[in-house]
Write a protein that holds these residues in place. Structure first.
Motif, PDB file in Angstrom:
ATOM      1  N   ASP A 253      34.626 -39.147   3.455  1.00  0.00           N
ATOM      2  CA  ASP A 253      34.005 -40.387   2.963  1.00  0.00           C
ATOM      3  C   ASP A 253      33.290 -41.185   4.046  1.00  0.00           C
ATOM      4  O   ASP A 253      33.336 -42.421   4.052  1.00  0.00           O
ATOM      5  N   GLU A 256      29.284 -43.720   2.073  1.00  0.00           N
ATOM      6  CA  GLU A 256      29.659 -44.387   0.834  1.00  0.00           C
ATOM      7  C   GLU A 256      28.415 -44.621  -0.019  1.00  0.00           C
ATOM      8  O   GLU A 256      27.314 -44.796   0.511  1.00  0.00           O
ATOM      9  N   ARG A 258      27.023 -46.863  -3.629  1.00  0.00           N
ATOM     10  CA  ARG A 258      27.284 -47.885  -4.643  1.00  0.00           C
ATOM     11  C   ARG A 258      26.138 -47.854  -5.635  1.00  0.00           C
ATOM     12  O   ARG A 258      24.979 -47.998  -5.256  1.00  0.00           O
ATOM     13  N   SER A 266      30.587 -45.690   6.201  1.00  0.00           N
ATOM     14  CA  SER A 266      31.784 -46.513   6.014  1.00  0.00           C
ATOM     15  C   SER A 266      32.461 -46.879   7.320  1.00  0.00           C
ATOM     16  O   SER A 266      33.290 -47.780   7.357  1.00  0.00           O
TER      17      SER A 266
END
Length: 275
Positions: A253, A256, A258, A266
């Motif tokens: 991860d 990231e 959205r 991140s």
């Protein structure tokens, strides 16, 4: 006056004359990227600075100094790229399924005989083969590029720290880049590394991480996709590909997303270097 090992002209660059040195010069290689044993071998490879890289009866060539006898720290060279070996009086080069191939005098080979003066290319890096023992010769100190260009100045590096405490190092190469964490290493292509670079620079540019998301439209504009009409799916697929490669090294991860906002890294920058 010393003479070029390949012709009768004066040796102006180590063991080579100016013409032979320029014939194999590349602006993507520095003197510091060529690493070889210091002792005299039974034969030699000659680099663009005219330095002799000694060959033993069997010598491996590759990208990692820990696994290769002659290390060429260049992204076009595979970790274990090829072997140069002698059997009796005959020399051969054997390619080890390298990604970018081994070439003798411009011809891609799997196994091929070598004669003195042959041009031996590993990926994008060309050296001369000399069937004679040669003393080591010095290379220029400092950056050492043969043909400085603007591209040589576009070298990016950064250190990131994830929420889990992993230190992730990014280092650009001419045609891609490397991501390291602990002992793991991930090689990324040019477009893949450029994605990480853009996201890292965006994180560096703002104090609030929430403001560091980069919209897919901006990524599509700044990345050099083969399609001139790159869309959100091109960007998503690139992100998926980079994520898979990072996960193979245990980096989870790092990128990231959205919905409706964009993408960001991140992890936090450590000392925010950009060199």
């Amino acid at each position: 006056m010393a003479r070029c090992v390949l012709c009768s002209f004066a040796a102006t660059r180590g063991h080579l004359c100016d013409a032979h040195a320029k014939a194999i010069a590349t602006s993507s290689l520095t003197a510091e990227q060529v690493i070889a044993p210091g002792e005299v071998g039974v034969a030699a490879l000659i680099d663009p600075w005219g330095a002799a890289l000694p060959l033993a009866e069997r010598t491996t060539v590759g990208r990692e100094r820990d696994t290769a006898d002659v290390a060429l720290l260049h992204p076009s060279v595979s970790v274990v790229h090829a072997t140069v070996a002698r059997a009796g009086d005959a020399w051969t080069v054997t390619d080890h399924d390298s990604r970018n191939g081994t070439f003798v005098d411009g011809r891609r080979v799997t196994t091929a005989p070598l004669t003195g003066g042959a041009r031996l290319r590993f990926g994008e890096i060309t050296l001369y083969f000399v069937d004679a023992a040669l003393p080591p010769s010095g290379r220029p100190e400092g950056p050492g590029r043969t043909t400085p260009t603007r591209r040589d100045q576009l070298i990016f590096s950064a250190r990131l720290e994830t929420a889990a405490g992993l230190c992730v190092e990014l280092a650009q190469r001419i045609e891609g880049g490397v991501v390291r964490v602990d002992e793991a290493r991930v090689d990324l292509g040019k477009l893949e590394f450029r994605l990480l670079q853009i996201l890292t620079e965006a994180r560096q540019a703002v104090a609030d991480p929430e403001m560091s998301y980069v919209p897919w439209q901006e990524l599509a504009d700044r990345l050099e996709f083969r399609s001139h009409e790159a869309d959100s799916e091109n960007v998503r697929e690139l992100v998926r590909r980079v994520r898979r490669k990072l996960q193979s090294a245990g980096i989870q991860d790092l990128i990231e997303s959205r919905h409706g906002v964009g993408y960001r890294v991140s992890a936090a920058l450590v000392n925010g270097d950009d060199a």
